[in-house]
Design a protein around this motif. Structure first.
Motif, PDB file in Angstrom:
ATOM      1  N   GLU A 108     -10.570 -12.045  18.829  1.00  0.00           N
ATOM      2  CA  GLU A 108     -10.137 -10.673  18.593  1.00  0.00           C
ATOM      3  C   GLU A 108     -10.806 -10.146  17.324  1.00  0.00           C
ATOM      4  OE1 GLU A 108      -5.688 -11.023  20.587  1.00  0.00           O
ATOM      5  OE2 GLU A 108      -5.917 -10.714  18.424  1.00  0.00           O
ATOM      6  N   ILE A 109     -11.550  -9.052  17.456  1.00  0.00           N
ATOM      7  CA  ILE A 109     -12.307  -8.466  16.357  1.00  0.00           C
ATOM      8  C   ILE A 109     -11.861  -7.021  16.182  1.00  0.00           C
ATOM      9  CG2 ILE A 109     -14.601  -7.888  15.479  1.00  0.00           C
ATOM     10  CD1 ILE A 109     -15.704 -10.139  17.217  1.00  0.00           C
ATOM     11  N   ASP A 110     -11.557  -6.638  14.930  1.00  0.00           N
ATOM     12  CA  ASP A 110     -11.174  -5.266  14.606  1.00  0.00           C
ATOM     13  C   ASP A 110     -12.363  -4.565  13.964  1.00  0.00           C
ATOM     14  OD1 ASP A 110      -8.631  -5.792  15.517  1.00  0.00           O
ATOM     15  OD2 ASP A 110      -7.883  -6.376  13.534  1.00  0.00           O
ATOM     16  N   VAL A 111     -12.713  -3.402  14.510  1.00  0.00           N
ATOM     17  CA  VAL A 111     -13.803  -2.596  13.969  1.00  0.00           C
ATOM     18  C   VAL A 111     -13.190  -1.516  13.076  1.00  0.00           C
ATOM     19  CG1 VAL A 111     -15.759  -1.113  14.519  1.00  0.00           C
ATOM     20  CG2 VAL A 111     -15.208  -3.043  16.006  1.00  0.00           C
ATOM     21  N   THR A 112     -13.588  -1.499  11.787  1.00  0.00           N
ATOM     22  CA  THR A 112     -13.039  -0.570  10.804  1.00  0.00           C
ATOM     23  C   THR A 112     -14.066   0.509  10.484  1.00  0.00           C
ATOM     24  OG1 THR A 112     -11.794  -2.407   9.858  1.00  0.00           O
ATOM     25  CG2 THR A 112     -11.917  -0.398   8.557  1.00  0.00           C
ATOM     26  N   LEU A 113     -13.611   1.754  10.411  1.00  0.00           N
ATOM     27  CA  LEU A 113     -14.487   2.852  10.043  1.00  0.00           C
ATOM     28  C   LEU A 113     -14.900   2.734   8.575  1.00  0.00           C
ATOM     29  CD1 LEU A 113     -12.620   5.775  11.843  1.00  0.00           C
ATOM     30  CD2 LEU A 113     -14.646   4.559  12.616  1.00  0.00           C
ATOM     31  N   PRO A 114     -16.060   3.301   8.198  1.00  0.00           N
ATOM     32  CA  PRO A 114     -16.504   3.200   6.791  1.00  0.00           C
ATOM     33  C   PRO A 114     -15.506   3.759   5.793  1.00  0.00           C
ATOM     34  CG  PRO A 114     -18.303   3.922   8.197  1.00  0.00           C
ATOM     35  CD  PRO A 114     -17.072   3.924   9.055  1.00  0.00           C
ATOM     36  N   VAL A 115     -14.828   4.861   6.146  1.00  0.00           N
ATOM     37  CA  VAL A 115     -13.865   5.452   5.209  1.00  0.00           C
ATOM     38  C   VAL A 115     -12.682   4.510   4.990  1.00  0.00           C
ATOM     39  CG1 VAL A 115     -12.362   7.426   4.793  1.00  0.00           C
ATOM     40  CG2 VAL A 115     -14.568   7.751   5.937  1.00  0.00           C
ATOM     41  N   GLU A 116     -12.160   3.919   6.072  1.00  0.00           N
ATOM     42  CA  GLU A 116     -11.041   2.989   5.944  1.00  0.00           C
ATOM     43  C   GLU A 116     -11.466   1.708   5.231  1.00  0.00           C
ATOM     44  OE1 GLU A 116      -9.621   2.339   9.838  1.00  0.00           O
ATOM     45  OE2 GLU A 116      -8.941   4.410  10.158  1.00  0.00           O
ATOM     46  N   ALA A 117     -12.697   1.260   5.473  1.00  0.00           N
ATOM     47  CA  ALA A 117     -13.181   0.053   4.801  1.00  0.00           C
ATOM     48  C   ALA A 117     -13.304   0.272   3.294  1.00  0.00           C
ATOM     49  CB  ALA A 117     -14.524  -0.369   5.387  1.00  0.00           C
ATOM     50  N   ALA A 118     -13.724   1.480   2.870  1.00  0.00           N
ATOM     51  CA  ALA A 118     -13.831   1.768   1.437  1.00  0.00           C
ATOM     52  C   ALA A 118     -12.468   1.789   0.763  1.00  0.00           C
ATOM     53  CB  ALA A 118     -14.542   3.103   1.236  1.00  0.00           C
ATOM     54  N   GLU A 119     -11.432   2.224   1.510  1.00  0.00           N
ATOM     55  CA  GLU A 119     -10.086   2.231   0.927  1.00  0.00           C
ATOM     56  C   GLU A 119      -9.513   0.817   0.822  1.00  0.00           C
ATOM     57  OE1 GLU A 119      -7.821   4.796   3.379  1.00  0.00           O
ATOM     58  OE2 GLU A 119      -8.843   6.645   2.734  1.00  0.00           O
ATOM     59  N   LYS A 120      -9.776  -0.013   1.825  1.00  0.00           N
ATOM     60  CA  LYS A 120      -9.243  -1.375   1.799  1.00  0.00           C
ATOM     61  C   LYS A 120     -10.006  -2.269   0.825  1.00  0.00           C
ATOM     62  CE  LYS A 120      -7.480  -1.332   6.542  1.00  0.00           C
ATOM     63  NZ  LYS A 120      -7.558  -1.982   7.883  1.00  0.00           N
ATOM     64  N   PHE A 121     -11.318  -2.076   0.741  1.00  0.00           N
ATOM     65  CA  PHE A 121     -12.152  -2.930  -0.107  1.00  0.00           C
ATOM     66  C   PHE A 121     -12.921  -2.049  -1.092  1.00  0.00           C
ATOM     67  CE2 PHE A 121     -11.897  -4.700   4.198  1.00  0.00           C
ATOM     68  CZ  PHE A 121     -11.236  -5.889   3.943  1.00  0.00           C
ATOM     69  N   PRO A 122     -12.307  -1.713  -2.222  1.00  0.00           N
ATOM     70  CA  PRO A 122     -12.995  -0.834  -3.193  1.00  0.00           C
ATOM     71  C   PRO A 122     -14.274  -1.449  -3.757  1.00  0.00           C
ATOM     72  CG  PRO A 122     -10.637  -1.002  -3.663  1.00  0.00           C
ATOM     73  CD  PRO A 122     -10.956  -2.048  -2.647  1.00  0.00           C
ATOM     74  N   GLU A 123     -14.345  -2.782  -3.828  1.00  0.00           N
ATOM     75  CA  GLU A 123     -15.534  -3.414  -4.399  1.00  0.00           C
ATOM     76  C   GLU A 123     -16.762  -3.223  -3.519  1.00  0.00           C
ATOM     77  OE1 GLU A 123     -13.214  -6.390  -1.977  1.00  0.00           O
ATOM     78  OE2 GLU A 123     -12.790  -4.940  -3.570  1.00  0.00           O
ATOM     79  N   LEU A 124     -16.549  -2.884  -2.257  1.00  0.00           N
ATOM     80  CA  LEU A 124     -17.677  -2.667  -1.355  1.00  0.00           C
ATOM     81  C   LEU A 124     -18.077  -1.204  -1.247  1.00  0.00           C
ATOM     82  CD1 LEU A 124     -16.667  -5.053   1.581  1.00  0.00           C
ATOM     83  CD2 LEU A 124     -18.171  -5.540  -0.333  1.00  0.00           C
ATOM     84  N   ALA A 125     -17.356  -0.308  -1.952  1.00  0.00           N
ATOM     85  CA  ALA A 125     -17.651   1.119  -1.838  1.00  0.00           C
ATOM     86  C   ALA A 125     -19.037   1.446  -2.373  1.00  0.00           C
ATOM     87  CB  ALA A 125     -16.583   1.932  -2.577  1.00  0.00           C
ATOM     88  N   SER A 126     -19.409   0.817  -3.520  1.00  0.00           N
ATOM     89  CA  SER A 126     -20.730   1.101  -4.096  1.00  0.00           C
ATOM     90  C   SER A 126     -21.849   0.649  -3.165  1.00  0.00           C
ATOM     91  CB  SER A 126     -20.856   0.404  -5.450  1.00  0.00           C
ATOM     92  OG  SER A 126     -20.682  -1.006  -5.300  1.00  0.00           O
ATOM     93  N   LEU A 127     -21.661  -0.492  -2.528  1.00  0.00           N
ATOM     94  CA  LEU A 127     -22.683  -0.965  -1.592  1.00  0.00           C
ATOM     95  C   LEU A 127     -22.808  -0.040  -0.396  1.00  0.00           C
ATOM     96  CD1 LEU A 127     -21.887  -4.788  -1.622  1.00  0.00           C
ATOM     97  CD2 LEU A 127     -23.677  -3.604  -2.880  1.00  0.00           C
ATOM     98  N   MET A 128     -21.687   0.495   0.053  1.00  0.00           N
ATOM     99  CA  MET A 128     -21.727   1.405   1.191  1.00  0.00           C
ATOM    100  C   MET A 128     -22.398   2.717   0.823  1.00  0.00           C
ATOM    101  SD  MET A 128     -17.950   0.696   2.770  1.00  0.00           S
ATOM    102  CE  MET A 128     -18.233   1.843   4.106  1.00  0.00           C
ATOM    103  N   GLU A 129     -22.197   3.191  -0.439  1.00  0.00           N
ATOM    104  CA  GLU A 129     -22.865   4.426  -0.865  1.00  0.00           C
ATOM    105  C   GLU A 129     -24.374   4.229  -0.934  1.00  0.00           C
ATOM    106  OE1 GLU A 129     -21.142   5.486  -4.528  1.00  0.00           O
ATOM    107  OE2 GLU A 129     -19.199   6.098  -3.671  1.00  0.00           O
TER     108      GLU A 129
END
Length: 263
Positions: A192-213
């Motif tokens: 079972e795999i959950d696909v998370t949208l970029p906006v939701e992923a940035a809220e759950k994992f703030p440390e990955l927000a800079s990499l996503m930008e």
């Protein structure tokens, strides 16, 4: 060899303690047991449906239980803690005890099995599996199984996500064993795999927000390549060739005949 004997003796003592507590706290709804060794002694956690019965008035019942654990099972300084189960309908041991009690009161095994499995599934379980074995309808032993939902029978999900309970119903024809397996509602399977949208992923994992930008700023460079389009060459149409008519042959006049006529 001495260490192996020590482990075997420790596990045997824990199994005997569990059987003893299952008999002593039957009215309170025994739901599980957890034994942990600490520097201060041994911490025994009882999971029950009604903790008030185990504690008793002014803690008298739990004091007697602590004394019996220390004297009969030789645990060092036992500290008994009582924990109330969150949802009794999702605890396999409690549901097995209730099913065995229903059989002892005279319920038909099919009615009791379907009623138990319906109650478990209505509380959000992913799956339930019930096995009733013994002299159900006659003098011969038989086994009946009830299953609903999704249940794992082997592997790591079986150990981590499936709760198992066992109880015994004592009837006039003989003893009936009851086994209940419940797959918890929050269990997650490996496939079972959950696909998370970029906006939701940035809220759950703030440390990955800079990499996503940085990834969003990246734009692929389009390479312009000149494409040469060859114009189709028109081939001249072949003119139809008319067949030439054969030339008419002129009649040959024999000179001999002409000469004879002149004579």
């Amino acid at each position: 060899m001495a260490s192996e004997r020590k482990f075997i003796a420790e596990n045997t003592r824990r199994v005997l303690l569990k059987e003893y507590l299952m008999k002593e706290v039957t009215r309170a709804g025994f739901g599980g047991l957890d034994v942990q060794r600490t520097p201060m002694g041994t911490r025994v956690t009882l999971i029950t449906e009604r903790p008030g019965i185990i504690i008793g008035r002014r803690g008298a019942a739990i004091k007697n239980l602590t004394r019996a654990i220390e004297e009969d099972f030789s645990f060092d300084n036992p500290q008994v803690e009582v924990q109330e189960v969150d949802n009794p309908n999702l605890n396999a041991q409690i549901m097995a005890e209730k099913l065995a009690f229903a059989l002892e009161r005279g319920w038909h095994f099919r009615r009791a099995g379907h009623s138990t499995i319906r109650r478990v599934m209505d509380n959000g379980a992913r799956g339930c599996h019930i096995i009733i074995a013994g002299k159900l309808t006659g003098q011969r032993h038989r086994t009946e199984k009830f299953k609903e939902g999704y249940i794992k029978f082997c592997g790591e999900p079986k150990i981590q996500d499936v709760d198992k309970g066992y109880a015994v119903a004592k009837l006039k024809p003989g003893v009936i064993g009851v086994t209940v397996e419940i797959m918890r509602p929050n269990s997650k399977l490996p496939d079972e795999i959950d696909v998370t949208l970029p906006v939701e992923a940035a809220e759950k994992f703030p440390e990955l927000a800079s990499l996503m930008e940085k990834k969003d700023d990246f734009r692929p460079v389009e390479l312009k390549s000149e494409v040469v389009v060859e114009e189709p060459v028109e081939e001249p149409e072949a003119e139809p060739v008319e067949a030439e008519a054969p030339e008419a042959e002129e009649p040959k006049i024999e000179e001999d005949e002409n000469q004879g006529g002149e004579q």
